[in-house]
Enzyme design. Structure first.
Site, PDB file in Angstrom:
ATOM      1  N   TYR A 149       0.844  -1.199   0.000  1.00 51.25           N
ATOM      2  CA  TYR A 149       0.000   0.000   0.000  1.00 51.25           C
ATOM      3  C   TYR A 149       0.884   1.256   0.000  1.00 51.25           C
ATOM      4  CZ  TYR A 149      -3.696   3.195   1.692  1.00 51.25           C
ATOM      5  OH  TYR A 149      -4.597   4.216   1.847  1.00 51.25           O
ATOM      6  N   LYS A 153       1.228   3.620  -3.216  1.00 52.00           N
ATOM      7  CA  LYS A 153       0.747   5.011  -3.218  1.00 52.00           C
ATOM      8  C   LYS A 153       1.894   5.985  -3.502  1.00 52.00           C
ATOM      9  CE  LYS A 153      -3.708   4.694  -2.108  1.00 52.00           C
ATOM     10  NZ  LYS A 153      -4.817   5.372  -2.746  1.00 52.00           N
ATOM     11  N   THR A 214      -0.126   7.226  18.205  1.00 56.91           N
ATOM     12  CA  THR A 214      -1.133   8.273  17.991  1.00 56.91           C
ATOM     13  C   THR A 214      -1.624   8.283  16.544  1.00 56.91           C
ATOM     14  OG1 THR A 214       0.455   9.962  17.337  1.00 56.91           O
ATOM     15  CG2 THR A 214      -0.003   9.744  19.716  1.00 56.91           C
TER      16      THR A 214
HETATM   17  P1  NAD Z   1     -12.727   1.789   0.845  1.00 56.56           P
HETATM   18  O1  NAD Z   1     -12.066   0.457   0.892  1.00 56.56           O
HETATM   19  O2  NAD Z   1     -14.011   1.967   1.553  1.00 56.56           O
HETATM   20  O3  NAD Z   1     -12.931   2.249  -0.664  1.00 56.56           O
HETATM   21  C1  NAD Z   1     -12.104   1.865  -1.718  1.00 56.56           C
HETATM   22  C2  NAD Z   1     -12.989   1.530  -2.901  1.00 56.56           C
HETATM   23  O4  NAD Z   1     -12.162   1.149  -4.013  1.00 56.56           O
HETATM   24  C3  NAD Z   1     -13.922   0.355  -2.623  1.00 56.56           C
HETATM   25  O5  NAD Z   1     -15.232   0.677  -3.017  1.00 56.56           O
HETATM   26  C4  NAD Z   1     -13.347  -0.779  -3.478  1.00 56.56           C
HETATM   27  O6  NAD Z   1     -14.316  -1.731  -3.867  1.00 56.56           O
HETATM   28  C5  NAD Z   1     -12.738  -0.006  -4.626  1.00 56.56           C
HETATM   29  N1  NAD Z   1     -11.666  -0.755  -5.304  1.00 56.56           N
HETATM   30  C6  NAD Z   1     -10.619  -1.394  -4.736  1.00 56.56           C
HETATM   31  N2  NAD Z   1      -9.865  -1.945  -5.693  1.00 56.56           N
HETATM   32  C7  NAD Z   1     -10.442  -1.640  -6.878  1.00 56.56           C
HETATM   33  C8  NAD Z   1     -10.142  -1.932  -8.230  1.00 56.56           C
HETATM   34  N3  NAD Z   1      -9.060  -2.662  -8.568  1.00 56.56           N
HETATM   35  N4  NAD Z   1     -10.955  -1.438  -9.199  1.00 56.56           N
HETATM   36  C9  NAD Z   1     -12.048  -0.711  -8.880  1.00 56.56           C
HETATM   37  N5  NAD Z   1     -12.392  -0.415  -7.620  1.00 56.56           N
HETATM   38  C10 NAD Z   1     -11.593  -0.871  -6.634  1.00 56.56           C
HETATM   39  O7  NAD Z   1     -11.644   2.840   1.366  1.00 56.56           O
HETATM   40  P2  NAD Z   1     -11.773   4.409   1.627  1.00 56.56           P
HETATM   41  O8  NAD Z   1     -11.465   4.635   3.032  1.00 56.56           O
HETATM   42  O9  NAD Z   1     -13.016   4.920   1.043  1.00 56.56           O
HETATM   43  O10 NAD Z   1     -10.531   4.944   0.785  1.00 56.56           O
HETATM   44  C11 NAD Z   1     -10.689   5.567  -0.481  1.00 56.56           C
HETATM   45  C12 NAD Z   1      -9.346   6.080  -0.955  1.00 56.56           C
HETATM   46  O11 NAD Z   1      -8.816   7.011  -0.020  1.00 56.56           O
HETATM   47  C13 NAD Z   1      -8.307   4.975  -1.131  1.00 56.56           C
HETATM   48  O12 NAD Z   1      -7.559   5.232  -2.295  1.00 56.56           O
HETATM   49  C14 NAD Z   1      -7.428   5.121   0.083  1.00 56.56           C
HETATM   50  O13 NAD Z   1      -6.121   4.722  -0.165  1.00 56.56           O
HETATM   51  C15 NAD Z   1      -7.505   6.624   0.364  1.00 56.56           C
HETATM   52  N6  NAD Z   1      -7.283   6.905   1.796  1.00 56.56           N
HETATM   53  C16 NAD Z   1      -8.266   6.697   2.721  1.00 56.56           C
HETATM   54  C17 NAD Z   1      -7.998   6.956   4.055  1.00 56.56           C
HETATM   55  C18 NAD Z   1      -9.056   6.762   5.120  1.00 56.56           C
HETATM   56  O14 NAD Z   1      -8.757   6.983   6.299  1.00 56.56           O
HETATM   57  N7  NAD Z   1     -10.273   6.419   4.803  1.00 56.56           N
HETATM   58  C19 NAD Z   1      -6.743   7.396   4.453  1.00 56.56           C
HETATM   59  C20 NAD Z   1      -5.763   7.556   3.474  1.00 56.56           C
HETATM   60  C21 NAD Z   1      -6.042   7.331   2.154  1.00 56.56           C
END
Ligand code: NAD
Ligand code: UDP
Length: 335
Positions: A149, A153, A214
């Site tokens: 991951y 990223k 944290t």
């Molecule tokens: P989540 O897992 O709820 O959402 C990710 C979505 O991407 C899901 O709906 C999943 O089905 C879809 N997905 C995964 N692989 C895929 C693929 N190969 N093709 C098409 N769709 C695919 O996670 P989230 O928390 O909503 O995160 C969304 C984005 O934000 C991600 O890129 C994540 O890295 C980034 N992010 C989130 C957080 C957080 O705290 N929520 C923190 C840092 C970064």
């Protein structure tokens, strides 16, 4: 009536936690939304309320494969985000991060559209600079359990900047810090959903390590506001920009807060700290304030209250469904 500035916007990962809130917000602003998701960690339930909106379209598609659509803007969120989910199939995670970025950048290049990347605070790894500023290059293990991951990223950020330099693509990179709120997957293993479900069920609260590590938690509505402001910022502002709530809290403190707020009888138990678990994380958000006029507006207590309410309803609906199912089975067996 549609606004003259209404756009057709692609949201990859749109059926996930953040993506579904973003789709909802973009529709509220009068845009058309194309939500693309392979439902790996996302759920149809997250977007079921949007399906009847004629401006919303769902397409089941895996971003590891090319996508041929016509849109005016792209938000690239597709990628599992919870450590449990992204480590479940590390190879697919890194492929999603890289091939997904390449495919979406290719689409943006053909269409000459702006493209937003949901990057992460994980690019800082276990940070030696605190709070983390965007010019800090991080302390990341390239071969550990979180690397699929973190490095995925990081390399996606590299790709975004190479497309920007080589093809003049208008890129926008947000480094997202821990975000929480309604529609987090109840079983995704992230700390807020785990503690909330455990507290509401009266189960033991599992603190990993001694809980002194944290994190800084941002409420989902604030994060979505940040995404949109970044996308709408002037072309010459590419980021990366930190988006997160600088209010830092230890995991043990968070556990106590959730127990207190939910009036739970749960006890705290301590489990092994997962490998490469960052010890501290807090965003420095001066750049977001200066360039986007953005800062989070939701206090942790307020956001947790809404999140606990969401999980409470979810558990209640589930119990009612179990009871209904039992009644149906009983009725069938009585016939
Ligand atoms: P989540 O897992 O709820 O959402 C990710 C979505 O991407 C899901 O709906 C999943 O089905 C879809 N997905 C995964 N692989 C895929 C693929 N190969 N093709 C098409 N769709 C695919 O996670 P989230 O928390 O909503 O995160 C969304 C984005 O934000 C991600 O890129 C994540 O890295 C980034 N992010 C989130 C957080 C957080 O705290 N929520 C923190 C840092 C970064
Ligand atoms: N954590 C915990 N108990 C849990 C889930 C997570 O103590 O049931 C800890 C985890 O070890 C980490 C922090 O909470 O230190 C945040 O974990 P999460 O998976 O939510 O996100 P991360 O910031 O690690 O990506």
């Amino acid at each position: 009536m549609k606004k003259y500035s209404s756009k057709r916007i692609l949201v990859t990962g749109g059926a996930g936690f953040l993506g579904s809130h973003l789709c909802e917000r973009l529709l509220e602003e009068g845009h058309e939304v194309l939500c693309v998701d392979n439902l790996y960690t996302g759920r149809k339930a997250n977007i079921s309320h949007l399906l009847k909106n004629p401006d919303f379209e769902f397409k089941r598609h895996d971003v590891r494969f090319p996508l041929y659509v016509e849109v005016d803007e792209i938000y690239n969120l597709a990628c599992p985000a919870s450590p449990v989910h992204y480590q479940y199939d590390a190879v697919q995670t890194i492929k999603t991060a890289l091939e997904g970025a390449i495919n979406m950048l290719g689409l943006a290049k053909r269409l000459r559209t702006r493209i937003f990347q949901a990057s992460t605070s994980e690019v800082y790894g276990n940070p030696l600079v605190h709070p983390q500023t965007e010019d800090y290059w991080g302390n990341v293990n390239p071969i550990g359990l979180r690397s699929c991951y973190d490095e995925g990223k990081r390399c996606a950020e590299t790709l975004f900047f190479d497309y920007h330099r080589k093809y003049g693509l208008k890129v926008k990179i947000a480094r997202v810090f821990n975000t929480y709120g309604p529609r987090m997957h109840p079983n995704d293993g992230r700390v807020v959903s785990n503690f909330a479900i455990q507290a509401l069920k009266g189960e033991d609260i599992t603190v990993y390590g001694d809980g002194s590590q944290t994190r800084s938690f941002c409420y989902v509505d604030d994060m979505v506001e940040g995404f949109i402001r970044l996308m709408d910022s002037p072309d010459d502002f590419t980021g990366p920009v930190n988006l997160g709530n600088p209010h830092e809290i230890s995991i043990l403190e968070l556990a106590r807060k959730i127990i207190h707020m939910s009036g739970s009888c749960s006890r705290i138990i301590f489990k092994k700290l997962p490998s490469d678990d960052p010890m501290q994380r807090k965003p420095e958000i001066s750049l977001a304030k200066e360039k986007l006029g953005w800062m989070p507006a939701t206090y942790l207590d307020k956001g947790l209250e809404k999140t606990l309410g969401h999980f409470e309803r979810l558990l209640k609906d589930r119990d009612e469904n179990v009871i209904k199912l039992k009644d149906i089975k009983k009725a069938v067996s009585l016939k």
